[in-house]
Each structure stands twice: as C-alpha cells, then as structure tokens.
Design an enzyme around this catalytic site. Structure first.
Site, mmCIF file in Angstrom:
data_model
loop_
_atom_site.group_PDB
_atom_site.id
_atom_site.type_symbol
_atom_site.label_atom_id
_atom_site.label_comp_id
_atom_site.label_asym_id
_atom_site.label_seq_id
_atom_site.Cartn_x
_atom_site.Cartn_y
_atom_site.Cartn_z
ATOM 1 N N ASN A 1 -3.131 6.006 -1.135
ATOM 2 C CA ASN A 1 -2.924 6.211 0.310
ATOM 3 C C ASN A 1 -2.231 7.251 0.379
ATOM 4 O O ASN A 1 -2.159 7.670 1.728
ATOM 5 C CB ASN A 1 -2.009 4.839 0.675
ATOM 6 C CG ASN A 1 -3.039 3.714 0.782
ATOM 7 O OD1 ASN A 1 -4.239 3.841 1.436
ATOM 8 N ND2 ASN A 1 -2.770 2.643 0.290
ATOM 9 N N GLU B 1 -3.419 0.028 -9.058
ATOM 10 C CA GLU B 1 -2.537 1.163 -9.017
ATOM 11 C C GLU B 1 -1.078 0.459 -9.584
ATOM 12 O O GLU B 1 -0.739 -0.502 -8.771
ATOM 13 C CB GLU B 1 -2.463 1.833 -7.876
ATOM 14 C CG GLU B 1 -1.904 3.209 -7.856
ATOM 15 C CD GLU B 1 -1.915 3.851 -6.534
ATOM 16 O OE1 GLU B 1 -1.987 2.928 -5.265
ATOM 17 O OE2 GLU B 1 -1.927 5.218 -6.527
ATOM 18 N N HIS C 1 -0.904 -2.818 -7.361
ATOM 19 C CA HIS C 1 -1.575 -2.475 -5.910
ATOM 20 C C HIS C 1 -3.304 -2.780 -6.242
ATOM 21 O O HIS C 1 -3.859 -1.594 -6.767
ATOM 22 C CB HIS C 1 -1.252 -1.009 -5.479
ATOM 23 C CG HIS C 1 -1.999 -0.650 -4.352
ATOM 24 N ND1 HIS C 1 -2.342 0.856 -4.039
ATOM 25 C CD2 HIS C 1 -2.440 -1.178 -3.222
ATOM 26 C CE1 HIS C 1 -3.004 0.754 -2.563
ATOM 27 N NE2 HIS C 1 -2.967 -0.452 -2.291
ATOM 28 N N SER D 1 0.565 -1.100 -0.087
ATOM 29 C CA SER D 1 0.079 0.086 -0.081
ATOM 30 C C SER D 1 0.825 1.240 0.013
ATOM 31 O O SER D 1 0.623 2.193 -0.382
ATOM 32 C CB SER D 1 -0.859 -0.018 1.225
ATOM 33 O OG SER D 1 -1.466 -1.138 1.245
#
Ligand code: NAD
Length: 288
Positions: free
Chosen positions: A194, A156, A144, A122
């Site tokens: 994130n 991602e 991701h 993450s």
C-alpha cells in the site's frame, strides 16, 4: 516448519475476513468467524455457500470437499467464541484505536504463549498494535492477505519491532499451507503493497477531480498503457473507498508528507456513502 494450527479465529466477516475464513476452511483448518454485525455474518455465510457451490460447478473441488469446508466454519456473534483458537486473524475496520482495543482484549482472552495474534491491516503499524497487546507483543504479526482472498496468491508478512522470529516463521508456514505465497516486509506505514499502490489510486482521484480525464478513460489508460488488470479507480471501488481513505490517512500521519494527503474527491465520495462495490456505488454505479 509446521504452523500447528487446528482452529483459527477470524475477527471481521467483511470482504477480507470472509475470504480468509473460506481459505482456512478449504485448507482443512477449523475456522470461527466473529463479527459485531449479525447481518454481516449472515451475508458472509451466504457468500461462502455461493462461492463453494460455484467451485464445485467449475470442478475446482468436489461436493464432498465443499461440504467439508463449510462444515469447518462456525459463525459467531460473540468474541468469546474465539477463546479456543490457536491462531487469530483480525480483519476489522482500518482504525488504530478500534484495532488497539481489540488486541488488548485478545491478549487477555488468549494468554497461551503459542497463540499468534495476526492482523490483516493494510497500513497500520504492527509495532503499535503489538504495544497494545502488552506481554503478548512478541506474538503479534502482520498477515496481510489480498482481495479477493480465495484468488490472490500473496500474503505480505509483517514483522513488528517486537514480533519474534519464530512467529514470523510460523506465519510463513501457515500462509503456505493456505496455498499462498508469503513475502516479508518490515513495519513501515503501508508496508510495501500500500505504500506503492495507494498513492497511485489517490493520484487517479486527483486526475479525475482536476478534469484530466473521466474515470473510464483514466482506468482504460492505466489498463492498456501499464498492463494493469484493473484501472486504479475501479480497483478503489473494489477495495472500498473508505478503506482507501483510512490507508491514505495512515500514510499521511506516519510518513509526515502532504503528498500522502487523501484527495478531497475521495473524501467527499466516502462522506456521501459511496464506498464502492460494497454499497453498490462508488466511482462507478453497480446498482444494475
Ligand atoms: P469490510 O468493511 O468489508 O469489513 C469489516 C468488518 O469488520 C465489517 O463486517 C464490520 O462489521 C466488522 N467490524 C468492524 N469493527 C468491528 C469490531 N470492533 N469487532 C468485530 N467486527 C467489527 O472491510 P475489509 O475490506 O474486509 O477490510 C478489513 C481489514 O482488512 C482492514 O484492516 C483493511 O484495511 C484490510 N484489508 C482490506 C483489503 C481490501 O481490499 N478491502 C485488502 C487487504 C487488507
């Protein structure tokens, strides 16, 4: 471009690894999932059966398709079971030291230059993970996925400094073949998702800690006021409070600003073992 993947190895049979395994198998790719916990492997297998049966009940797939997907999955209690994989996705605990050791092992275990070593991290630097893979650094990439993996469309794709363009293109192709929408980001702590989401969640813990409002009100205000499908504290439970804390620690360390320090209340709940949905108690109580 074709991804050319016949057998994918997934490391970590938790929320994310289990989901990635299911989606790969449903897309027709043989999947071997390894976890250091035998208990977790059993839970993962039971969850696959439940979710695929539910998909049949809801007529999203036929019984034959569900059986075929389940038949493509193997559950392994040794990393060696991944030695025949032509692609690996790592989805273990969000810890740089533990992930780095794993990437070093994977580079030695899978010397073929065509095998991609992807991380579902993450927030941890892909460049740093690639560095631990030595000569295999150019084939380390961020892939991701989002939780729950079978439902969330985004992947991602993160290019570390050493990641080759070819590996990025193949990651995009594989994500598309798995029915996902890949979007590319560069390798900065937290990437895009994130970097933006976790400070919002952390701030919600501060709001709760400072008595600005109770969790239900914080979540309700963000749902109704910002049109978010889930409030930030409910989302933190869903992600895992330990994972949220790990990500805040990475943002704090890498970006160097105290604005990213994990909220003391978040840390306290993690110390108390209240990790969210996975322990049946986090911000909220799920024991019933
Ligand atoms: P989780 O706690 O549900 O699962 C992690 C699994 O890894 C556990 O089953 C554990 O037994 C296993 N494990 C730990 N160390 C291991 C090792 N050395 N070798 C083999 N297995 C090991 O965690 P998760 O939510 O699935 O997160 C996994 C990764 O995915 C983390 O890097 C996290 O940051 C990332 N991620 C999580 C989310 C989310 O919403 N939870 C979303 C995107 C990415």
């Amino acid at each position: 471009m074709s991804h050319g993947v016949k057998s994918i190895g997934i490391i970590g049979a938790g929320q994310m690894g289990g989901g990635i395994t299911q989606v790969a198998a449903t897309a027709g790719i043989d999947a071997v999932v390894y976890d250091s916990s035998t208990d977790q492997l059993k839970k993962c297998e039971a969850l696959h059966q439940k979710l695929l049966n539910r998909a049949v009940e809801k007529e999203r797939m036929t019984q034959a398709e569900a059986d075929a997907a389940l038949g493509r999955i193997s559950y392994a209690n040794s990393l060696d079971a991944l030695s025949g994989s032509d692609w690996v996705v790592e989805a273990i605990i969000e810890d740089l030291g533990i992930k780095s050791d794993l990437f070093k092992k994977l580079a030695a275990m899978l010397p073929n230059d065509n095998v991609v070593l992807a991380s579902n991290t993450s927030s941890i630097s892909i460049t740093a993970l690639a560095a631990s893979a030595g000569d295999a650094a150019h084939r380390v990439v961020g892939m991701h996925f989002f939780n729950p993996v079978p439902i969330m469309k985004l992947v991602e794709v993160i290019k570390g400094i050493q990641t080759s363009d070819d590996v990025v293109d193949r990651t995009v192709a594989l994500a598309e073949a798995m029915g996902k929408t890949p979007l590319k980001a560069n390798d900065r702590a937290g990437f895009v998702s994130n970097r933006v989401l976790m400070p919002l969640i952390n701030e919600a813990f501060y709001a709760w800690m400072e008595g600005v409002a109770e969790p239900e009100a914080i979540d309700g205000i963000m749902k109704l006021g910002c049109n978010h499908p889930m409030g930030p504290l409910r989302l933190a439970d869903f992600i895992g409070l330990d994972t949220c804390e790990h990500i805040m620690n990475v943002l704090h360390r890498e970006l160097g600003s105290d604005k990213y320090a994990p909220c003391p209340l978040l840390k306290q709940l993690v110390s108390a073992g209240r990790l969210g949905d996975k322990t049946k108690r986090g911000v909220y109580d799920y024991s019933n």
